[in-house]
Motif scaffolding. Structure first.
Motif, PDB file in Angstrom:
ATOM      1  N   TRP A 191      17.881   3.813  -8.614  1.00  0.00           N
ATOM      2  CA  TRP A 191      17.173   4.107  -9.848  1.00  0.00           C
ATOM      3  C   TRP A 191      16.006   3.161 -10.077  1.00  0.00           C
ATOM      4  N   THR A 192      15.044   3.658 -10.826  1.00  0.00           N
ATOM      5  CA  THR A 192      14.006   2.788 -11.368  1.00  0.00           C
ATOM      6  C   THR A 192      14.620   2.134 -12.603  1.00  0.00           C
ATOM      7  N   ILE A 193      13.952   1.135 -13.147  1.00  0.00           N
ATOM      8  CA  ILE A 193      14.519   0.460 -14.323  1.00  0.00           C
ATOM      9  C   ILE A 193      14.747   1.460 -15.456  1.00  0.00           C
ATOM     10  N   MET A 194      13.861   2.459 -15.570  1.00  0.00           N
ATOM     11  CA  MET A 194      13.990   3.426 -16.657  1.00  0.00           C
ATOM     12  C   MET A 194      15.078   4.464 -16.397  1.00  0.00           C
TER      13      MET A 194
ATOM     14  N   ILE B 298       2.377  14.473  -9.928  1.00  0.00           N
ATOM     15  CA  ILE B 298       2.486  14.864  -8.521  1.00  0.00           C
ATOM     16  C   ILE B 298       1.224  14.410  -7.792  1.00  0.00           C
ATOM     17  N   ASP B 299       1.400  13.684  -6.711  1.00  0.00           N
ATOM     18  CA  ASP B 299       0.278  13.198  -5.892  1.00  0.00           C
ATOM     19  C   ASP B 299      -0.600  12.169  -6.614  1.00  0.00           C
ATOM     20  N   LYS B 300      -0.163  11.665  -7.772  1.00  0.00           N
ATOM     21  CA  LYS B 300      -0.996  10.686  -8.486  1.00  0.00           C
ATOM     22  C   LYS B 300      -1.085   9.389  -7.691  1.00  0.00           C
ATOM     23  N   ASN B 301       0.071   8.864  -7.304  1.00  0.00           N
ATOM     24  CA  ASN B 301       0.089   7.609  -6.547  1.00  0.00           C
ATOM     25  C   ASN B 301       0.521   7.808  -5.103  1.00  0.00           C
ATOM     26  N   VAL B 302       1.452   8.734  -4.891  1.00  0.00           N
ATOM     27  CA  VAL B 302       2.018   8.929  -3.560  1.00  0.00           C
ATOM     28  C   VAL B 302       1.913  10.404  -3.209  1.00  0.00           C
ATOM     29  N   LYS B 303       1.405  10.675  -2.008  1.00  0.00           N
ATOM     30  CA  LYS B 303       1.236  12.061  -1.553  1.00  0.00           C
ATOM     31  C   LYS B 303       2.597  12.675  -1.258  1.00  0.00           C
ATOM     32  N   THR B 304       2.836  13.865  -1.801  1.00  0.00           N
ATOM     33  CA  THR B 304       4.118  14.510  -1.568  1.00  0.00           C
ATOM     34  C   THR B 304       4.001  15.597  -0.520  1.00  0.00           C
TER      35      THR B 304
ATOM     36  N   SER C  67      22.284   4.180 -22.052  1.00  0.00           N
ATOM     37  CA  SER C  67      22.849   2.860 -22.330  1.00  0.00           C
ATOM     38  C   SER C  67      21.813   1.770 -22.128  1.00  0.00           C
ATOM     39  N   ASN C  68      20.714   2.116 -21.458  1.00  0.00           N
ATOM     40  CA  ASN C  68      19.724   1.113 -21.095  1.00  0.00           C
ATOM     41  C   ASN C  68      18.462   1.318 -21.919  1.00  0.00           C
ATOM     42  N   VAL C  69      18.170   0.394 -22.804  1.00  0.00           N
ATOM     43  CA  VAL C  69      16.954   0.481 -23.610  1.00  0.00           C
ATOM     44  C   VAL C  69      16.110  -0.735 -23.277  1.00  0.00           C
ATOM     45  N   THR C  70      14.982  -0.494 -22.640  1.00  0.00           N
ATOM     46  CA  THR C  70      14.127  -1.611 -22.271  1.00  0.00           C
ATOM     47  C   THR C  70      12.683  -1.136 -22.253  1.00  0.00           C
ATOM     48  N   SER C  71      11.772  -2.081 -22.339  1.00  0.00           N
ATOM     49  CA  SER C  71      10.355  -1.734 -22.275  1.00  0.00           C
ATOM     50  C   SER C  71       9.944  -1.804 -20.806  1.00  0.00           C
ATOM     51  N   GLY C  72       9.997  -0.678 -20.130  1.00  0.00           N
ATOM     52  CA  GLY C  72       9.786  -0.657 -18.688  1.00  0.00           C
ATOM     53  C   GLY C  72       8.326  -0.637 -18.290  1.00  0.00           C
ATOM     54  N   GLY C  73       7.582   0.290 -18.827  1.00  0.00           N
ATOM     55  CA  GLY C  73       6.197   0.486 -18.404  1.00  0.00           C
ATOM     56  C   GLY C  73       5.242  -0.526 -18.996  1.00  0.00           C
ATOM     57  N   LEU C  74       5.358  -0.742 -20.299  1.00  0.00           N
ATOM     58  CA  LEU C  74       4.377  -1.607 -20.958  1.00  0.00           C
ATOM     59  C   LEU C  74       4.770  -3.075 -20.863  1.00  0.00           C
ATOM     60  N   GLY C  75       6.078  -3.344 -20.750  1.00  0.00           N
ATOM     61  CA  GLY C  75       6.527  -4.739 -20.693  1.00  0.00           C
ATOM     62  C   GLY C  75       6.220  -5.464 -21.981  1.00  0.00           C
ATOM     63  N   THR C  76       6.709  -4.917 -23.089  1.00  0.00           N
ATOM     64  CA  THR C  76       6.392  -5.453 -24.411  1.00  0.00           C
ATOM     65  C   THR C  76       7.385  -6.535 -24.820  1.00  0.00           C
ATOM     66  N   MET C  77       6.962  -7.790 -24.773  1.00  0.00           N
ATOM     67  CA  MET C  77       7.819  -8.847 -25.306  1.00  0.00           C
ATOM     68  C   MET C  77       7.972  -8.625 -26.808  1.00  0.00           C
ATOM     69  N   GLY C  78       9.149  -8.900 -27.313  1.00  0.00           N
ATOM     70  CA  GLY C  78       9.413  -8.659 -28.729  1.00  0.00           C
ATOM     71  C   GLY C  78       9.995  -7.284 -28.987  1.00  0.00           C
TER      72      GLY C  78
ATOM     73  N   GLY D 249      12.055  12.735 -11.367  1.00  0.00           N
ATOM     74  CA  GLY D 249      11.737  12.242 -12.710  1.00  0.00           C
ATOM     75  C   GLY D 249      11.292  10.799 -12.723  1.00  0.00           C
ATOM     76  N   MET D 250      10.484  10.432 -11.766  1.00  0.00           N
ATOM     77  CA  MET D 250       9.946   9.065 -11.726  1.00  0.00           C
ATOM     78  C   MET D 250       8.484   9.162 -11.303  1.00  0.00           C
ATOM     79  N   ARG D 251       7.725   8.045 -11.538  1.00  0.00           N
ATOM     80  CA  ARG D 251       6.275   8.197 -11.406  1.00  0.00           C
ATOM     81  C   ARG D 251       5.629   7.216 -10.435  1.00  0.00           C
ATOM     82  N   PHE D 252       6.416   6.653  -9.530  1.00  0.00           N
ATOM     83  CA  PHE D 252       5.879   5.758  -8.503  1.00  0.00           C
ATOM     84  C   PHE D 252       4.999   4.662  -9.097  1.00  0.00           C
ATOM     85  N   ASP D 253       5.544   3.978 -10.081  1.00  0.00           N
ATOM     86  CA  ASP D 253       4.838   2.850 -10.690  1.00  0.00           C
ATOM     87  C   ASP D 253       4.597   1.761  -9.637  1.00  0.00           C
TER      88      ASP D 253
END
Lengths: 196, 582
Positions: free
Chosen positions: B254-257, B325-331, B426-437, B295-299
């Protein structure tokens, strides 16, 4: 893949703020918009953006997907110059006395298909509709004769292969596919399925 | 005929009532089954708050201490409950304080509807008191936004807002309502939920030929690998996904999200991907022959260097958002659509299989990681406590049933590496933006999103100081939030990078903290601080068993690092297990 000129045609709802939503898709990626025009389209209530940029096809394809992602955008197409019929309109303001005195100027204007829009004692405004290089050429020609003002419009373009947006819109207005994905009537008709 | 028409008119008149725009807002929320709103009043939203006075019995309003807290709480609520989070804020600074949360919700696809007050329509553009151009400020960080200047628009605009926020790939929506529209009385004809917008296609139509191509690739694979993200959770497709994984016999990371979409101890669960993910999933991404991304975006934190990412693999990408699709990685095969629809179609076409040799590769990698990293982290030999052992003890007490909310930094990576989760959401975290606080307010929202479960907020000493005023919200409204501060007396992640990549030039990472237990006490929240291992277990038990909220500070090693790590600019196969390899 090398950069070239692409003309992006976007069909949208007519909504305040949508111009900004579309423009920031380019500016966020530090891509310059060469020309932008908004106008009504062949379909009543549907708006049409014509945007010209210089980029690689891969970038343009991704940009179009980002544009289509916007809630109020119906569809975005991109085309190279040979796939469209296009025009830009340019206006030139020159001192009337020069036009009257210099026979050469008159000949030049005729050669470039310029039409007089306004003739006043002090200045005359000519218009030329055509491709970029044609309207550019006349600037250089008129500069020595005291070109006072120049302005060029955004590009307007017709897609040669397009059948218009009426049919596409019907497809969009057709309700969302039902629960059963396999029952979708367009499923095996690649052409009719909207693609990006 | 005439009488009939008159009768008809009479009935329509009876079905409309005259109400204010503000009341229409609240009626819309009730129609959308909203039970909780997080907000903060102010001048330009006073009419809505005035109407709320009469709706207090049907609509719970949580008064936060800062608008950023309101939106993070709404995010936490949405992530845990699967419903749309709702925020009220006033114009100007109230609205601009939402921007960080909007950006966070945008990049992590969290459904949130923010209703902001705005100055009277006739004052727009005059630099009126607390006027700010909310629509243009929020355009890049919203899925959709709209300014209402006439009350008659309110029912339909809010219906659109909820539909857009929650459907397709979810995201935040801002509805800015001028004060005159809130006050305006109009003929209200009832609320109709929105189900279709002609220019908006939340789900691309599933194309059978791609499903077939994907199944063919999967059936022919020798070393297939599944990587999944939050899309599985957002699509509420956990069951469909589990059936796909179990029938296919393919290891899934899994990705963190995406964490928690399948139980973390499932036999085919391969661990976490990414910069601080597990060794095996990262390394073997570059050895698999078919990579199935769901359901992931190749961050970039997942892929590392793109030109060294899974070049040997044929990639199948399932996503609801065609722009991914194909944004970061060619499928090789793009499977557009809602994974709740596409996964069952795919599961039907794939063969039931097992890959013992391939799975053994993952086990070998796990053993190597256990030996080089995990053993020391979970059972440290020295006196200094590690974040990992705190997580191990927490797991033993919560049995993977708790909601884990994390902030951003080292503790976040450690928590996501070691936390056990049996349940989705069960997992709530700021994955993409990395927002402290993020964690403290998000945990408040999570506690309202699912009060039946224990919510544990794991936060660093730095991040906690960014939004600690929300302790006031806990004090006043008493959501049950277990706050666990893992204090290493540093901005740990930045310090780790400075140690590894900047020759230990510790530039402004040495952060001092107040006495957190005293601070909590000031807000009426009990707590304790632990710096000795022998007190850890009982302190955690006290925290978990406390009647309400509780703050536990654990003093952990000051200069511990998080490993493994894919250093920035390197490929996933260049993952390192310790600082000696960096």
């Amino acid at each position: 893949m090398s950069k070239q000129e692409y003309t992006i045609t976007v069909y949208t709802e007519n909504q305040i703020g949508l111009l900004n939503r579309i423009a920031i898709i380019f500016s966020r990626r530090k891509i310059n918009i060469d020309s932008l025009n908004t106008s009504p389209s062949e379909v009543d209530s549907v708006h049409r953006f014509t945007i010209v940029i210089n980029e690689t096809e891969e970038v343009v394809r991704k940009l179009c997907r980002q544009i289509e992602k916007q809630v109020e955008v119906l569809k975005a197409y991109y085309n190279t110059a040979d796939e469209i019929v296009w025009q830009e309109l340019a206006l030139y303001k020159v001192p009337t006395e020069v036009i009257a005195a210099e026979v050469k100027v008159e000949r030049l204007l005729r050669e470039h298909g310029a039409k007089a829009v306004v003739i006043r004692k002090d200045y005359t405004v000519f218009e030329v509709a055509g491709h970029r290089e044609e309207t550019d050429k006349l600037i250089r020609v008129l500069e020595p004769f005291g070109l006072i003002e120049f302005v060029r419009s955004g590009r307007v373009a017709i897609i040669k292969a397009s059948d218009g947006f009426h049919e596409k819109l019907k497809e969009f207005e057709y309700r969302e596919p039902g629960e059963e994905a396999i029952e979708n009537e367009y499923l095996d008709q690649g052409e009719k399925v909207f693609t990006m | 005929m005439e009488t009939l028409a008159l009768q008809k008119e009479a009935t329509t008149v009876q079905t409309t009532t005259t109400i204010s725009g503000s009341e229409a807002v609240l009626k819309a929320l009730l129609a959308e089954k909203v039970d909780t709103v997080f907000g903060y009043p102010g001048g330009a939203i006073m009419p809505i708050y005035d109407a709320l006075y009469d709706y207090n019995d049907r609509l719970k309003h949580i008064l936060v201490r800062h608008e950023q807290g309101a939106i993070h709480a709404a995010q936490g609520y949405a992530r845990v409950s699967g419903k749309v989070g709702v925020v009220f804020a006033t114009s100007g600074p109230g609205a601009t304080n939402l921007v960080t949360g909007l950006a966070d919700a945008m990049i992590d696809s969290t459904p949130v509807v923010c209703i902001t007050g705005q100055v009277f329509a006739h004052l727009l553009g005059t630099d009126a008191f607390q006027e700010t151009d909310v629509i243009n400020i929020t355009t890049p960080v919203t899925k959709w936004n709209y300014q209402v200047t006439d009350a008659t628009e309110i029912p339909s605009v809010l219906a659109k807002a909820f539909y857009i926020a929650g459907s397709g790939r979810p995201g935040p929506v801002v509805i800015d309502i001028t004060k005159n529209a809130q006050l305006q009385m109009f003929e209200y004809a009832g609320y109709k939920r929105c189900e279709h917008i002609r220019s908006y296609r939340p789900k691309p139509i599933v194309r059978k030929e791609y499903i077939q191509q994907a199944a063919q690739l999967i059936n022919g694979a020798e070393r297939p690998f599944i990587i999944f993200g939050q899309g599985v959770v957002l699509g509420k497709a956990e069951k469909e996904f589990l059936r796909f994984v179990e029938k296919s016999g393919i290891p899934a990371a899994w990705t963190i999200m995406g964490m928690g979409a399948i139980p973390t101890d499932h036999p085919l669960a391969a661990g976490m991907l990414g910069m601080h993910g597990n060794y095996g999933p990262n390394l073997l991404t570059n050895e698999c022959d078919v990579l199935i991304a769901i359901g992931m975006r190749f961050d970039d934190r997942v892929t590392g260097r793109l030109d060294k990412y899974a070049k040997q693999a044929k990639i199948v990408h399932l996503d609801i958002d065609p722009a991914e699709i194909d944004k970061n990685v060619k499928t090789a095969v793009p499977v557009w659509g809602d994974c709740k629809e596409t996964l069952p179609l795919l599961t039907e076409l794939i063969e039931q299989k097992v890959y013992p040799q391939w799975l053994q590769r993952f086990k070998d990698c796990q053993a190597k990681e256990d030996q080089k990293v995990i053993q020391n982290e979970l059972h440290p030999a020295g006196d200094v406590m590690t974040m990992g052992e705190v997580l191990r003890n927490l797991n033993e007490l919560t049995n993977g049933e708790a909601i884990i909310v994390t902030d951003v930094g080292q503790h976040q990576m450690v928590a996501c590496r070691y936390a056990k989760m049996n349940n989705t959401r069960s997992n709530v975290t700021s994955g993409g933006l990395g927002t402290m606080g993020f964690a403290l307010p998000a945990a408040i929202g999570a506690a309202y999103g699912d009060p039946s479960r224990t919510t544990v907020a794991i936060i660093g000493d730095g991040g906690f100081q960014m939004t600690l005023q929300e302790l006031g919200t806990i004090m006043q409204f008493k959501p049950n939030v277990k706050i666990m501060i893992l204090n290493n007396q540093f901005l740990g992640m930045v310090r780790q990078w400075q140690e590894l990549f900047h020759q230990r030039r510790y530039s402004f990472v040495d952060i001092t903290s107040p006495d957190f237990v005293q601070v909590a006490k000031g807000f009426g929240i009990p707590g304790q601080s632990v710096s000795d291992r022998k007190d850890l277990r009982s302190a955690l038990e006290t925290m978990i068993n406390a009647d309400g909220s509780y703050l536990l500070e654990v003093m952990v090693g000051k200069e511990n690092n998080v490993f493994p790590m894919v250093p920035q600019g390197r490929g996933v196969a260049e993952i390192v297990l310790g600082s000696d390899e960096v």
